[in-house]
Design an enzyme around this catalytic site. Sequence first.
Site, PDB file in Angstrom:
ATOM      1  N   SER A  24       0.846  -1.191   0.000  1.00  0.00           N
ATOM      2  CA  SER A  24       0.000   0.000   0.000  1.00  0.00           C
ATOM      3  C   SER A  24       0.879   1.237   0.000  1.00  0.00           C
ATOM      4  CB  SER A  24      -0.899   0.017   1.240  1.00  0.00           C
ATOM      5  OG  SER A  24      -1.557   1.262   1.377  1.00  0.00           O
ATOM      6  N   LYS A  58       1.502  -2.933   6.358  1.00  0.00           N
ATOM      7  CA  LYS A  58       1.854  -2.870   4.950  1.00  0.00           C
ATOM      8  C   LYS A  58       3.336  -2.553   4.743  1.00  0.00           C
ATOM      9  CE  LYS A  58      -2.071  -3.964   3.090  1.00  0.00           C
ATOM     10  NZ  LYS A  58      -2.208  -5.175   2.253  1.00  0.00           N
ATOM     11  N   TYR A 106      -2.427  -0.352  10.312  1.00  0.00           N
ATOM     12  CA  TYR A 106      -2.543  -0.707   8.898  1.00  0.00           C
ATOM     13  C   TYR A 106      -1.254  -0.343   8.157  1.00  0.00           C
ATOM     14  CZ  TYR A 106      -4.066  -0.716   4.034  1.00  0.00           C
ATOM     15  OH  TYR A 106      -4.160  -0.948   2.678  1.00  0.00           O
TER      16      TYR A 106
END
Length: 267
Positions: A157, A176, A172
């Site tokens: 990401s 990633k 998150y």
Amino acid sequence: MTSDSTPSAVVPQTQVTLGSKVIAITGANRGIGLGIAECCLVNGAAKVYSIDIGETGDDFAALSKRFPGQLFAVNANVTQEETITAAVNQIIAEAGALHGMVVNAGRTHHKAALDFTKEEIENLFNVNLFGAFYTARAAARAFIKLGIKGSIVFTASMASYRPNKRVPSTPYGASKAGIRNMTHTLAMEWAQYGIRVNSVSPGLVNTAMTYWVPQQPDWEQQLKYYGGFPRLAEVQELGGAYVYLLSEAASYTTSIDIPVNGVIGIC
């Protein structure tokens, strides 16, 4: 660097195609994963398998109708390595081989770091990081057993590069970022088997997870500030990066990340 001692057995492929390849994609019942599946099929993949914990929907059925006998769904939970291994074994038993694994299954949760519960943090890491590792390892073991120089492509990401200023998510982004580091390390470890390991970092993509993005009252102002393409990406627009990395045209490409962000990056 070139050398006169280049092994004669190495025949570079100049065409980007997935002709005759069997590809597995985790989390491909919908969203980005299904978009990748479509691009793989359009570019000649013999069979594509979605490895997912959920049920398939109308979009999956429509794509399956376009490519009869080429798109399949296998149930597995990426947080449980034994189910991923069983799914890979089932694919090999049915298709006769496995040439590429797209490690795409993931989840997101955006809130302030101080507000995350222990359960929320663990859920993100269990799917995004631990599940990704289990999936890659199951694929690598299969490639080695079959004697196939396979390709593993992670979905990372743009949040792995820098924070999402509008809706931050420390767990998150950290998960990633771990994916990108894992990409580099596994590429180094598994090069001896001819296995290539790379990743793709999408920016803002038009999926059910990002419905809120264009609904922000200052969205147009954000686009002017960040520049780039003034829209979200469609899921199929990510596919070219995955297709290239899965193809034999990328036979000497490993340990890289391809950002697909339309310049906007993270808003």
